[in-house]
Design a protein around this motif. Structure first.
Motif, short mmCIF file in Angstrom:
data_model
loop_
_atom_site.label_atom_id
_atom_site.label_comp_id
_atom_site.label_asym_id
_atom_site.label_seq_id
_atom_site.Cartn_x
_atom_site.Cartn_y
_atom_site.Cartn_z
N GLY A 1 13.96 -3.28 -5.33
CA GLY A 1 12.68 -2.73 -4.94
C GLY A 1 12.18 -3.33 -3.64
N VAL A 2 11.13 -2.73 -3.13
CA VAL A 2 10.48 -3.21 -1.92
C VAL A 2 9.00 -3.41 -2.22
N PRO A 3 8.41 -4.51 -1.75
CA PRO A 3 6.99 -4.74 -2.02
C PRO A 3 6.10 -3.83 -1.18
N LEU A 4 5.13 -3.22 -1.82
CA LEU A 4 4.18 -2.35 -1.11
C LEU A 4 3.52 -3.10 0.04
N ASP A 5 3.14 -4.35 -0.20
CA ASP A 5 2.43 -5.12 0.82
C ASP A 5 3.33 -5.53 1.98
N GLY A 6 4.62 -5.23 1.91
CA GLY A 6 5.52 -5.49 3.02
C GLY A 6 5.45 -4.40 4.09
N PHE A 7 4.72 -3.33 3.82
CA PHE A 7 4.58 -2.24 4.78
C PHE A 7 3.21 -2.33 5.45
N SER A 8 3.17 -1.96 6.72
CA SER A 8 1.90 -2.01 7.43
C SER A 8 1.10 -0.75 7.14
N GLY A 9 -0.20 -0.92 7.18
CA GLY A 9 -1.11 0.19 6.95
C GLY A 9 -2.52 -0.33 6.81
N ALA A 10 -3.48 0.52 7.13
CA ALA A 10 -4.88 0.13 7.09
C ALA A 10 -5.40 -0.03 5.66
N ASP B 1 -4.24 0.80 1.12
CA ASP B 1 -3.13 0.97 0.17
C ASP B 1 -2.48 2.35 0.29
N ASP B 2 -3.27 3.39 0.57
CA ASP B 2 -2.69 4.73 0.74
C ASP B 2 -1.73 4.78 1.92
N ALA B 3 -2.12 4.17 3.04
CA ALA B 3 -1.26 4.16 4.23
C ALA B 3 0.02 3.37 3.96
N LYS B 4 -0.11 2.24 3.27
CA LYS B 4 1.07 1.44 2.92
C LYS B 4 1.99 2.22 1.98
N LEU B 5 1.39 2.93 1.02
CA LEU B 5 2.20 3.70 0.08
C LEU B 5 2.92 4.84 0.80
N LYS B 6 2.24 5.49 1.72
CA LYS B 6 2.88 6.56 2.49
C LYS B 6 4.08 6.02 3.27
N ALA B 7 3.92 4.86 3.90
CA ALA B 7 5.02 4.24 4.64
C ALA B 7 6.16 3.84 3.70
N ALA B 8 5.81 3.28 2.54
CA ALA B 8 6.83 2.86 1.58
C ALA B 8 7.59 4.06 1.02
N PRO C 1 14.67 2.69 -3.49
CA PRO C 1 14.23 1.52 -4.25
C PRO C 1 12.91 1.79 -4.95
N ALA C 2 12.62 0.96 -5.93
CA ALA C 2 11.29 0.97 -6.54
C ALA C 2 10.31 0.40 -5.53
N ILE C 3 9.09 0.86 -5.57
CA ILE C 3 8.02 0.29 -4.75
C ILE C 3 7.25 -0.64 -5.68
N VAL C 4 7.31 -1.93 -5.37
CA VAL C 4 6.77 -2.95 -6.24
C VAL C 4 5.35 -3.29 -5.82
N LEU C 5 4.42 -3.19 -6.78
CA LEU C 5 3.02 -3.51 -6.51
C LEU C 5 2.76 -4.97 -6.79
N ALA C 6 1.89 -5.57 -5.98
CA ALA C 6 1.51 -6.97 -6.16
C ALA C 6 0.55 -7.11 -7.33
N ASN C 7 0.35 -8.32 -7.76
CA ASN C 7 -0.57 -8.60 -8.85
C ASN C 7 -1.99 -8.69 -8.29
N ARG C 8 -2.54 -7.53 -7.94
CA ARG C 8 -3.90 -7.43 -7.40
C ARG C 8 -4.38 -6.00 -7.66
N ALA C 9 -5.64 -5.76 -7.44
CA ALA C 9 -6.17 -4.40 -7.60
C ALA C 9 -5.69 -3.56 -6.42
N HIS C 10 -5.28 -2.33 -6.70
CA HIS C 10 -4.86 -1.39 -5.67
C HIS C 10 -5.78 -0.19 -5.72
#
Length: 71
Positions: free
Chosen positions: A11-20, A22-29, A40-49
């Motif tokens: 998988g790849v971490p969502l927060d590893g992608f740039s974006g303003a 969470d939606d922008a990061k998800l679009k990039a991922a 790969p799976a898109i892995v979310l961090a242990n935080r509110a999204h």
């Protein structure tokens, strides 16, 4: 007591992608994942999204510790 074996997740971490946001990061991922032979799976961090740009019909939630399966 022996340590539990490490589980390797494809998988790849969502927060590893740039974006303003969470939606922008998800679009990039999702664009990155779509370009891969084995997406790969898109892995979310242990935080509110916050995702407001949906719906995202291709997303599915895996419980912690479950490894994504590929055909």
């Amino acid at each position: 007591m022996a340590a539990a074996p490490a589980v390797q997740v494809y998988g790849v971490p969502l927060d590893g992608f740039s974006g303003a946001d969470d939606d922008a990061k998800l679009k990039a991922a999702m664009s990155y994942a779509a370009a891969q032979t084995r997406p790969p799976a898109i892995v979310l961090a242990n935080r509110a999204h916050k995702f407001d740009g949906g719906p995202y019909p291709v997303l599915r939630r895996l419980p912690p510790g479950r490894v994504p399966r590929h055909p």
